[in-house]
Design a protein around this motif. Sequence first.
Motif, PDB file in Angstrom:
ATOM      1  N   ASN A 106       0.848  -1.184   0.000  1.00 37.33           N
ATOM      2  CA  ASN A 106       0.000   0.000   0.000  1.00 37.33           C
ATOM      3  C   ASN A 106       0.886   1.236   0.000  1.00 37.33           C
ATOM      4  OD1 ASN A 106      -1.482   2.276   1.649  1.00 37.33           O
ATOM      5  ND2 ASN A 106      -3.096   0.956   0.840  1.00 37.33           N
ATOM      6  N   ARG A 107       0.789   2.047  -1.048  1.00 35.65           N
ATOM      7  CA  ARG A 107       1.703   3.179  -1.212  1.00 35.65           C
ATOM      8  C   ARG A 107       1.556   4.204  -0.094  1.00 35.65           C
ATOM      9  NH1 ARG A 107       5.049   4.767  -2.355  1.00 35.65           N
ATOM     10  NH2 ARG A 107       5.007   6.384  -3.933  1.00 35.65           N
ATOM     11  N   HIS A 108       0.322   4.446   0.363  1.00 31.42           N
ATOM     12  CA  HIS A 108       0.116   5.446   1.416  1.00 31.42           C
ATOM     13  C   HIS A 108       0.783   4.988   2.712  1.00 31.42           C
ATOM     14  CE1 HIS A 108      -2.586   7.795  -1.055  1.00 31.42           C
ATOM     15  NE2 HIS A 108      -3.288   6.711  -1.337  1.00 31.42           N
ATOM     16  N   GLU A 109       0.616   3.730   3.048  1.00 28.83           N
ATOM     17  CA  GLU A 109       1.216   3.202   4.272  1.00 28.83           C
ATOM     18  C   GLU A 109       2.745   3.186   4.160  1.00 28.83           C
ATOM     19  OE1 GLU A 109       1.324  -0.906   6.950  1.00 28.83           O
ATOM     20  OE2 GLU A 109      -0.144  -0.694   5.330  1.00 28.83           O
ATOM     21  N   ILE A 142      16.098   0.044  -8.295  1.00 26.45           N
ATOM     22  CA  ILE A 142      15.524   0.636  -9.510  1.00 26.45           C
ATOM     23  C   ILE A 142      14.008   0.659  -9.466  1.00 26.45           C
ATOM     24  CG2 ILE A 142      15.414  -1.529 -10.821  1.00 26.45           C
ATOM     25  CD1 ILE A 142      16.398   0.110 -13.271  1.00 26.45           C
ATOM     26  N   THR A 143      13.405  -0.215  -8.657  1.00 28.04           N
ATOM     27  CA  THR A 143      11.947  -0.299  -8.576  1.00 28.04           C
ATOM     28  C   THR A 143      11.352   0.676  -7.558  1.00 28.04           C
ATOM     29  OG1 THR A 143      12.197  -2.103  -6.966  1.00 28.04           O
ATOM     30  CG2 THR A 143      11.889  -2.719  -9.285  1.00 28.04           C
ATOM     31  N   THR A 144      12.178   1.390  -6.817  1.00 23.54           N
ATOM     32  CA  THR A 144      11.676   2.325  -5.802  1.00 23.54           C
ATOM     33  C   THR A 144      11.010   3.529  -6.464  1.00 23.54           C
ATOM     34  OG1 THR A 144      13.429   1.698  -4.258  1.00 23.54           O
ATOM     35  CG2 THR A 144      12.321   3.780  -3.845  1.00 23.54           C
ATOM     36  N   PRO A 145       9.775   3.868  -6.087  1.00 23.37           N
ATOM     37  CA  PRO A 145       9.121   5.059  -6.652  1.00 23.37           C
ATOM     38  C   PRO A 145       9.929   6.322  -6.341  1.00 23.37           C
ATOM     39  CG  PRO A 145       7.540   3.676  -5.489  1.00 23.37           C
ATOM     40  CD  PRO A 145       8.898   3.131  -5.156  1.00 23.37           C
ATOM     41  N   PRO A 146       9.914   7.304  -7.245  1.00 18.04           N
ATOM     42  CA  PRO A 146      10.729   8.516  -7.056  1.00 18.04           C
ATOM     43  C   PRO A 146      10.491   9.244  -5.738  1.00 18.04           C
ATOM     44  CG  PRO A 146       9.875   8.425  -9.293  1.00 18.04           C
ATOM     45  CD  PRO A 146       9.217   7.307  -8.544  1.00 18.04           C
ATOM     46  N   ASP A 147       9.219   9.376  -5.319  1.00 21.48           N
ATOM     47  CA  ASP A 147       8.959  10.110  -4.077  1.00 21.48           C
ATOM     48  C   ASP A 147       9.484   9.353  -2.866  1.00 21.48           C
ATOM     49  OD1 ASP A 147       7.078   8.115  -4.437  1.00 21.48           O
ATOM     50  OD2 ASP A 147       5.388   9.271  -3.671  1.00 21.48           O
ATOM     51  N   LEU A 148       9.428   8.023  -2.912  1.00 18.88           N
ATOM     52  CA  LEU A 148       9.948   7.223  -1.803  1.00 18.88           C
ATOM     53  C   LEU A 148      11.474   7.293  -1.749  1.00 18.88           C
ATOM     54  CD1 LEU A 148       9.370   5.276   0.528  1.00 18.88           C
ATOM     55  CD2 LEU A 148       9.446   3.391  -1.128  1.00 18.88           C
ATOM     56  N   ARG A 149      12.112   7.340  -2.915  1.00 21.91           N
ATOM     57  CA  ARG A 149      13.577   7.444  -2.934  1.00 21.91           C
ATOM     58  C   ARG A 149      14.043   8.728  -2.257  1.00 21.91           C
ATOM     59  NH1 ARG A 149      16.119   4.483  -6.271  1.00 21.91           N
ATOM     60  NH2 ARG A 149      14.569   4.673  -7.940  1.00 21.91           N
ATOM     61  N   LEU A 150      13.319   9.810  -2.471  1.00 19.78           N
ATOM     62  CA  LEU A 150      13.690  11.082  -1.846  1.00 19.78           C
ATOM     63  C   LEU A 150      13.587  11.001  -0.327  1.00 19.78           C
ATOM     64  CD1 LEU A 150      11.944  13.641  -4.250  1.00 19.78           C
ATOM     65  CD2 LEU A 150      14.291  12.775  -4.337  1.00 19.78           C
ATOM     66  N   LYS A 178      24.613   9.287  -8.316  1.00 20.62           N
ATOM     67  CA  LYS A 178      25.249   8.790  -9.537  1.00 20.62           C
ATOM     68  C   LYS A 178      24.292   7.952 -10.387  1.00 20.62           C
ATOM     69  CE  LYS A 178      29.086   5.877 -11.125  1.00 20.62           C
ATOM     70  NZ  LYS A 178      30.226   5.022 -10.682  1.00 20.62           N
ATOM     71  N   ASP A 179      23.527   7.085  -9.739  1.00 20.69           N
ATOM     72  CA  ASP A 179      22.649   6.160 -10.468  1.00 20.69           C
ATOM     73  C   ASP A 179      21.366   6.811 -10.965  1.00 20.69           C
ATOM     74  OD1 ASP A 179      24.523   4.233  -9.913  1.00 20.69           O
ATOM     75  OD2 ASP A 179      23.350   3.214  -8.372  1.00 20.69           O
ATOM     76  N   TYR A 180      20.875   7.815 -10.226  1.00 27.97           N
ATOM     77  CA  TYR A 180      19.589   8.442 -10.565  1.00 27.97           C
ATOM     78  C   TYR A 180      19.745   9.964 -10.583  1.00 27.97           C
ATOM     79  CZ  TYR A 180      18.236   3.765  -9.083  1.00 27.97           C
ATOM     80  OH  TYR A 180      18.149   2.401  -8.938  1.00 27.97           O
ATOM     81  N   PRO A 181      20.468  10.498 -11.585  1.00 27.18           N
ATOM     82  CA  PRO A 181      20.808  11.931 -11.571  1.00 27.18           C
ATOM     83  C   PRO A 181      19.675  12.854 -12.021  1.00 27.18           C
ATOM     84  CG  PRO A 181      21.718  10.896 -13.517  1.00 27.18           C
ATOM     85  CD  PRO A 181      21.068   9.793 -12.729  1.00 27.18           C
ATOM     86  N   THR A 182      18.469  12.597 -11.521  1.00 28.70           N
ATOM     87  CA  THR A 182      17.366  13.508 -11.798  1.00 28.70           C
ATOM     88  C   THR A 182      17.538  14.770 -10.969  1.00 28.70           C
ATOM     89  OG1 THR A 182      15.960  12.602 -10.053  1.00 28.70           O
ATOM     90  CG2 THR A 182      15.826  11.548 -12.224  1.00 28.70           C
TER      91      THR A 182
END
Length: 240
Positions: A106-109, A142-150, A178-182
């Motif tokens: 569950n993304r919210h949790e 690589i499967t981690t959602p962008p907002d969760l990675r932050l 290095k891996d996710y240079p957004t």
Amino acid sequence: AGIALLLKGTTNAAMCNSAMLKLGEAFQRGDNVLRLCILQALRSCRSQAMCLFNSDRVVKRVHSVFQSNDPLARSLAVWTFETLVPLLDTQHRVHSDLRDALGSRNRHEQLACAHCIASLSGACSSMADSSSSSVSCLALAITTPPDLRLVMLRCLSAMSHTPHMACDASKVILQAIKDYPTRDVCITGLRSLTRLATRSRVGLDVCLETLRSTLREEARQDVREEAAACLSYFSPAEYI
């Protein structure tokens, strides 16, 4: 809102304690609308949590909601834990359940747990140590959602309790950049790396070189501006 004003407006510890216990009981027995109202009240008077004489009773009541099968109720319980971080230092059962819920589907949790672990890791060395592996994996997967990675990068910035912990966290932050240079990862990563280095005094040279190289080589203006802002946290003697 009335309870929040009462808590913020009184210096009577017994009254604060009684009100917090009543809020915990209402959170346990109420529906999700009431729980959301209680969460908002607690967010506006976080410092009053320190007045609790019976913190275990409040934590247990929130924890009972966290153990329910309702994903929304569980998310509200986790956000409530985040407002009660000063009371959770020795609540190892809560620590364990939060780490487990970090893998929730569950993304919210999951996102609520990430924010709670970030706050708790800064206040509690045992939580930071026990969650470092899971946080590092999510920061780099690589499967981690962008907002969760932050949020995971924010977690890593709090892992400054020991030199070894800080060194490992610094390596993960640098690898994530290095891996996710957004844009968002670079800005959050530089901010997290700076916070970690200035708090722990570990890896200052690596942090400074990363910020300098970003100023020299980065094409995106907002990322360069973040690097310049981060450099302002260092004293002139540290530049040498």
